[in-house]
Enzyme design. Sequence first.
Site, PDB file in Angstrom:
ATOM      1  N   GLU A 485       0.799  -1.239   0.000  1.00  0.00           N
ATOM      2  CA  GLU A 485       0.000   0.000   0.000  1.00  0.00           C
ATOM      3  C   GLU A 485       0.830   1.286   0.000  1.00  0.00           C
ATOM      4  O   GLU A 485       0.450   2.288   0.612  1.00  0.00           O
ATOM      5  CB  GLU A 485      -0.989   0.002   1.183  1.00  0.00           C
ATOM      6  CG  GLU A 485      -1.988  -1.133   1.108  1.00  0.00           C
ATOM      7  CD  GLU A 485      -3.016  -1.144   2.257  1.00  0.00           C
ATOM      8  OE1 GLU A 485      -3.344  -0.067   2.772  1.00  0.00           O
ATOM      9  OE2 GLU A 485      -3.488  -2.243   2.595  1.00  0.00           O
ATOM     10  N   ASP A 600     -11.484  -4.162   3.178  1.00  0.00           N
ATOM     11  CA  ASP A 600     -11.421  -3.695   4.560  1.00  0.00           C
ATOM     12  C   ASP A 600     -12.711  -3.014   4.982  1.00  0.00           C
ATOM     13  O   ASP A 600     -13.231  -2.161   4.265  1.00  0.00           O
ATOM     14  CB  ASP A 600     -10.282  -2.667   4.720  1.00  0.00           C
ATOM     15  CG  ASP A 600      -8.907  -3.316   4.614  1.00  0.00           C
ATOM     16  OD1 ASP A 600      -8.757  -4.448   5.082  1.00  0.00           O
ATOM     17  OD2 ASP A 600      -7.989  -2.669   4.064  1.00  0.00           O
ATOM     18  N   HIS A 696      -0.134  -1.392  17.372  1.00  0.00           N
ATOM     19  CA  HIS A 696      -0.180   0.004  17.830  1.00  0.00           C
ATOM     20  C   HIS A 696       0.938   0.314  18.802  1.00  0.00           C
ATOM     21  O   HIS A 696       1.094   1.429  19.257  1.00  0.00           O
ATOM     22  CB  HIS A 696      -1.543   0.298  18.460  1.00  0.00           C
ATOM     23  CG  HIS A 696      -2.667  -0.067  17.541  1.00  0.00           C
ATOM     24  ND1 HIS A 696      -3.217  -1.334  17.526  1.00  0.00           N
ATOM     25  CD2 HIS A 696      -3.292   0.619  16.570  1.00  0.00           C
ATOM     26  CE1 HIS A 696      -4.150  -1.373  16.595  1.00  0.00           C
ATOM     27  NE2 HIS A 696      -4.207  -0.212  15.990  1.00  0.00           N
TER      28      HIS A 696
END
Length: 756
Positions: A485, A600, A696
């Site tokens: 991406e 997604d 994260h």
Amino acid sequence: MLTSVIGYPRIGALRELKFASENYFKKEIDENELGKIAKALRSTHRNTQKEAGIDLISSNDFSYYDTLLDTAVLCGIVPRRYRELGLADTDTYFAMARGYQGEKGDVKALAMKKWFNTNYHYIVPELDDDITIKLSGTKIFDEFEEAKSEGIDTKPVVTGAYTLLSLCRYTGSKSREDRFDEVVDTYTGIIEGLKKRGAKWIQFDEPSLVRDLTKEDIDLFKRIYEKILSAKGDVKILLQTYFGDVRDIYEELTALDFDGIGLDFVEGKKTLELVEKYGFPKDKLLFAGLVNGKNIWRNQYSKTLAVLDELKSKGINTVLSTSCSLLHVPYTLKGEEKLSEEYKKHFAYAVEKLAELKEIAELADTDNRGSSEAYRKNEALFAEGRDCKDEKVQERLSRIKERDYVRTPARSEREAIQKNTLALPIFPTTTIGSFPQTKDVKKNRSSFKKGEISEEQYKEFNREKIKAVIEWQESIGLDVLVHGEYERNDMVEYFGESLSGFLFTEKAWVQSYGTRCVKPPVVWGDVSRKKPITVEWAVYSQSLTKLPVKGMLTGPVTILNWSFPREDISTEESMRQIALAIRDEVIDLEANGIRIIQIDEAALREKLPLRRSDWYSEYLDFAIPAFRLVHSGVQAGTQIHTHMCYSEFTDIIPAIDDMDADVITFEASRSDLFILDALKECNFETEVGPGVYDIHSPRIPSVEELVASLRLIREKIEDDKLWVNPDCGLKTREEDEARQSLINMVEAAKIIRKEA
Ligand code: GLN
Ligand code: ZN
């Protein structure tokens, strides 16, 4: 008619607060300097409202990070670990908001959650037993006095006691109920303090009232306010709600001794009905939230006035208000220099909404509206309509049949076929899509956008990147690859740019968390795909390897949820249009030899309605079919994946299964592994990849811990349905972290395979 604004955006038209606070964090400016910038912003915001003729302007709607965190601090809700750092007040505050790592210690930030059904995040206050709730700050008083010294008499606003107690996390043994006396004393203190300083109105925000309420909730609310209101004396109290209607508590609410009650007529589907059915007390003011605080379209005056007229005919004393804080809309159209007037005349950002409030309020008091210039202009605007219809899209929508929502053959049959043709090992390993967006990647994209490099140069760079990442994935033994991406920044923006019907703005920033902002595109008209979007990249990526490379798309629900939606057609119709556009891309990818396609739906969970009774009828009943419409056209052998960013879907598992994807990957940090129990209980059919590590966080999971968590997962999920993957895209991670983590993950999968 008087006008009221629930709250005003606070980052500044040019995001001044964002840049100032970032400079403060980098120690480039000191607290004093930051304070000056903040003060100037507050002054500008107040005066903008004053000049627009707003009667009830809020104060204390400013915040350095989040107003719920401010309320917590005002009430002394500061967990010990932050107090013990021994920092100055401002830095203790920022430590709670952002975490602290420095010479005084190392503490993580408090949790952050989405604020009701918005894309704004609040800091979750944490109540441990050793905390006593008590009035501990002066911000609300200071900002009231600051305004007063400028000659503006404001209505101070603060999150109400009930909503505060409802949103806290209770880490000790004390419950909400145990906090009753403390909270009553604290809020009484707030009223006293403001009364002393000459406040005429105080606004308590209680958005938690628009959720489903139990008997205990209603009882607690009543008891809290019976007490608090007995202290009000001659100061007037406005109880403000938003993001929905208060159907569970309307009668109790209107029976309490409030001077004003703020109701949302935009998102509150039942608000008008409630007022009609139960009436509204003559001795109170109804603050009617009729100017949308969440969307950027102009208000249709005739419709708004019809509601105001009806309220008037019932003898209800009304103040015209925004539907929620204007925090959720951008500042002003004046900043949109590139957008043509054709578009702009249909929009109203915060500043323009102030003018709308004033105009509508004046019109409400006028008999001869037809002679008003403002009214005629508004009528003409809506009569003229917008250039937003596309016959082809309409025609295609009308041809959709029930069977277009159904993929055949059934999933179990497809599963067998795919196992055969894809021939993946047990526990296949994969990633969610993006690889780290390193500096060179961002630079390449921005240079191309600025016209500094040619399209060919831009593409060549990406091809090199893709080639390297495909080779690397192969080398470490991943089974299903991605292209990384590199060509995308924001996924919604990326797809929106190739869809007709979408509009992009320059300055439509809205606050998302802290002082960070997002710039959602606008769905202007009927949506269709202009040209293939991802096919070229997908085909190139697949040409580099024999292993399957996933085609990577964003689904219709997410695209719509992260945009400013249309108001002239339903959410359902908008979703269906976007679904058809993405469907075209799916079909093209398949036709070009892509065997696995991931669609997604990162934001599917977050827009679940606030009330359980609305979950299906107002959302899932069309969101899930829209997703199916995207992929129902593919062959049995083509494997459809989806990805969701939250695993908080324990209550809607059948709906998730109903998306009829072949595989779903999702976030499942350790603490909520109970989602797996729920999947098991519901006989979840879709193959699953519960994220095995948290992307994260910068830490690298060890092989041992990954093996351990996979063993746990295997107890809940059948071996032939289990995938191994991180819990989200890797774009925000450092390259080294991402790589080492994936190496460990593949290693762990190999170990587990031997145990199967
Ligand atoms: N495919 C996207 C990525 O990996 C998914 C992003 C998301 O879930 N927010 O970046
Ligand atoms: Zn995600």
